[in-house]
Design a protein around this motif. Structure first.
Motif, mmCIF file in Angstrom:
data_model
loop_
_atom_site.group_PDB
_atom_site.id
_atom_site.type_symbol
_atom_site.label_atom_id
_atom_site.label_comp_id
_atom_site.label_asym_id
_atom_site.label_seq_id
_atom_site.Cartn_x
_atom_site.Cartn_y
_atom_site.Cartn_z
ATOM 1 N N UNK A 1 5.757 0.036 4.912
ATOM 2 C CA UNK A 1 6.483 1.044 4.154
ATOM 3 C C UNK A 1 7.733 0.787 3.543
ATOM 4 N N UNK A 2 8.583 0.090 3.900
ATOM 5 C CA UNK A 2 9.849 -0.306 3.212
ATOM 6 C C UNK A 2 9.706 -0.818 1.752
ATOM 7 N N UNK A 3 8.577 -1.465 1.759
ATOM 8 C CA UNK A 3 8.193 -2.200 0.404
ATOM 9 C C UNK A 3 7.233 -1.356 -0.602
ATOM 10 N N UNK A 4 6.768 -0.369 -0.021
ATOM 11 C CA UNK A 4 5.647 0.572 -0.612
ATOM 12 C C UNK A 4 6.489 1.358 -1.798
ATOM 13 N N UNK B 1 3.820 -0.313 -7.393
ATOM 14 C CA UNK B 1 4.007 0.716 -8.178
ATOM 15 C C UNK B 1 2.700 1.708 -7.514
ATOM 16 N N UNK B 2 2.099 1.207 -6.688
ATOM 17 C CA UNK B 2 1.046 1.881 -5.946
ATOM 18 C C UNK B 2 0.496 1.313 -4.715
ATOM 19 N N UNK B 3 0.115 2.232 -3.676
ATOM 20 C CA UNK B 3 -0.394 1.599 -2.406
ATOM 21 C C UNK B 3 -1.664 0.736 -2.667
ATOM 22 N N UNK B 4 -2.291 0.780 -3.879
ATOM 23 C CA UNK B 4 -3.306 0.055 -4.159
ATOM 24 C C UNK B 4 -3.057 -1.329 -4.538
#
Length: 156
Positions: A28-31, A40-43
Motif C-alpha cells: 500500500x505504501x507504493x500503490x 499509476x494503477x493497482x493493475x
C-alpha cells in the motif's frame, strides 16, 4: 499441530528475499495512492521507474533508445497470460511436491534427490532460466521441508 496459512508462507518468502539482500516495501505504501507511490494503477505489476533504473544500471553503455526498447519489451511481458502461466507453474510445482512428500523425506537424501529432480524438470518445462534454477530448487526444498508434515497429515 496448527495449519500453515498463506500469511505464514508469505512471511517466510519475504524473510528469505531479505536474507538474499532484497528490500521489502509494503504494497500500500507504493500503490497509486500510497505515501511513496510507484504505480499509476493497482493493475500495474511492473514498477516502470524501477525497471528503467535497473536497465540503465545493468546496461550503461547502450544508447537510451535501446534501453527504452528493452523497457517496452519487458512491459509487453506484463500480460494476463504471463500471470496465468505463473500461477499454473506454482500450482503444478506445489502439487508435484505434495504428491511426492513422505514422512521421512526431510531426512533421506534419496527422497530429497527425487524431489530435486522433479523441481528441476518443472522449472525446465516452464522455461525457468537455467542459471537461476539451483537457487529456485534450494528455495523449494526449504519450503517443502517446512510443509512436509502438513502434506503428509493431509491438512493442506
Amino acid at each position: 499441530m496448527s495449519k500453515i496459512t498463506e500469511s505464514d508462507i508469505e512471511l517466510f518468502i519475504i524473510e528469505e528475499l531479505e536474507r538474499l539482500g532484497y528490500q521489502f516495501l509494503y504494497g500500500p505504501d507504493i500503490s497509486c495512492d500510497g505515501l511513496f507511490s510507484e504505480r499509476q494503477s493497482y493493475r500495474d505489476i511492473i514498477l516502470a521507474n524501477r525497471l528503467r533504473a535497473a536497465i540503465r544500471k545493468l546496461n550503461p553503455n547502450i544508447p537510451p533508445d535501446a534501453q527504452e526498447q528493452a523497457h517496452r519489451a519487458v512491459q509487453r511481458i506484463n500480460s494476463p497470460d504471463l500471470l496465468a502461466n505463473n500461477e499454473a507453474f506454482h500450482r503444478y510445482l506445489v502439487e508435484k511436491v505434495k504428491a511426492n512428500a513422505s514422512i521421512d523425506w526431510t531426512i533421506r537424501e534419496s527422497a530429497k534427490a527425487k524431489l530435486m529432480v522433479l523441481v528441476k524438470r518443472t522449472l525446465t518445462k516452464y522455461g525457468y532460466p537455467p542459471d537461476m534454477q539451483q537457487k529456485a530448487v534450494d528455495t523449494v526444498l526449504k519450503q517443502a521441508e517446512l510443509l512436509a508434515n502438513y502434506f503428509v497429515s493431509g491438512e493442506l
